[in-house]
Design an enzyme around this catalytic site. Structure first.
Site, PDB file in Angstrom:
ATOM      1  N   ASN A  84     -11.615  27.308  32.504  1.00 43.35           N
ATOM      2  CA  ASN A  84     -10.306  27.767  32.034  1.00 43.35           C
ATOM      3  C   ASN A  84      -9.157  27.316  32.937  1.00 43.35           C
ATOM      4  O   ASN A  84      -8.029  27.188  32.473  1.00 43.35           O
ATOM      5  CB  ASN A  84     -10.299  29.293  31.934  1.00 43.35           C
ATOM      6  N   TYR A 149       0.053  15.987  29.877  1.00 51.29           N
ATOM      7  CA  TYR A 149      -0.784  17.157  29.569  1.00 51.29           C
ATOM      8  C   TYR A 149      -1.724  16.850  28.402  1.00 51.29           C
ATOM      9  O   TYR A 149      -2.926  17.134  28.462  1.00 51.29           O
ATOM     10  CB  TYR A 149       0.130  18.336  29.227  1.00 51.29           C
ATOM     11  N   LYS A 153      -5.996  16.844  28.100  1.00 51.15           N
ATOM     12  CA  LYS A 153      -6.747  17.659  27.143  1.00 51.15           C
ATOM     13  C   LYS A 153      -7.519  16.797  26.142  1.00 51.15           C
ATOM     14  O   LYS A 153      -8.604  17.188  25.698  1.00 51.15           O
ATOM     15  CB  LYS A 153      -5.792  18.615  26.407  1.00 51.15           C
ATOM     16  N   THR A 186       0.956  34.140  27.109  1.00 48.79           N
ATOM     17  CA  THR A 186       0.447  34.251  28.471  1.00 48.79           C
ATOM     18  C   THR A 186       1.629  34.424  29.411  1.00 48.79           C
ATOM     19  O   THR A 186       2.710  34.827  28.977  1.00 48.79           O
ATOM     20  CB  THR A 186      -0.391  33.015  28.836  1.00 48.79           C
TER      21      THR A 186
END
Length: 247
Positions: A84, A149, A153, A186
């Protein structure tokens, strides 16, 4: 679902990792967790009997090696791994230099690559085991100012599929899957909503459900993939995004 399973989770200081940490404790798993900063755990309250926390940076190979040396020394067989720990990066393409690209790839991809190499040495080949990598819908959709980013991923998604093909035949009961959250409430949510109002409203229009996801909703999917209820799910990249990628 996870009672007495030995689960290693990275990045428990905030957001999805934090929520997952507590959910696994509630389900009576033996939780081994990695947290970068001790200050992130100051507000945590939990029973420490079935918990071991390692403090450090997942990009530090010596630190990661010490974690797995601990498991080997204690003869602990791991049943699950959740990669994570990760970092966001929002920059225009032309402003991403080699140092910034190296950093985001080190955190979001290379660290996971080498953690998995070590993890497979700690599993029981005769028991069900599961790796869950936390990706992002950004890895398979185009977004402005997220090229670095997204690259990290996308690489992670490719790794997940390759390892499912390569490792499962060797270990038989090992599964590897990717979870791709969409926009999720978040630690950065409030700042994003207040400082980037037009962008925030744009995201809502793109989500058929009409809201951002909750960390608890993401953690429930991860728990399912860690459990023995998902023993035929392997090599998948599962979007959990309120319908974003379907729209």
């Amino acid at each position: 679902m996870l009672k007495n399973k030995n689960i290693l989770i990275t990045g428990i200081g905030k957001g999805i990792g934090k929520e997952l940490f507590f959910e696994c404790i509630k389900l009576e798993a033996n939780v081994y967790a990695v947290c970068k900063n001790k200050k992130d755990l100051q507000e945590f309250k939990f029973n420490k009997k079935k918990i071991k926390i390692f403090f450090g940076d997942v990009t530090n190979n010596k630190f990661v090696s010490k974690i797995f040396d601990y498991f080997l020394k204690k003869k602990i067989k791991l049943d699950g791994l959740v990669n994570n720990a990760g970092q966001r990066q929002r920059l225009p393409f032309e402003k991403i230099d080699r140092e910034r690209l190296d950093h985001i790839m080190n955190v979001n991809f290379f660290s996971i690559f080498f953690i998995i190499q070590k993890f497979i040495k700690t599993i029981n080949k005769n028991k069900e085991s599961s790796i869950v990598n936390i990706g992002s819908i950004v890895g398979n959709k185009g977004f402005e100012e997220l090229s670095g980013y997204a690259s990290s991923k996308s690489a992670l998604e490719g790794l997940t599929k390759c390892l499912a093909v390569e490792l499962t035949p060797k270990f038989k009961k090992l599964r590897i899957n990717n979870v791709n959250p969409g926009f999720t409430r978040t630690s950065f949510y409030s700042k994003f909503k207040n400082e980037k109002k037009s962008l925030y409203n744009w995201t809502l229009k793109k989500i058929p459900i009409g809201r951002w996801g909750e960390a608890k909703e993401i953690s429930k999917l991860i728990i399912f993939l860690l459990s023995n209820n998902s023993t035929y799910i392997n090599g998948q990249s599962i979007n959990i995004d309120g319908g974003w990628t379907a729209s």
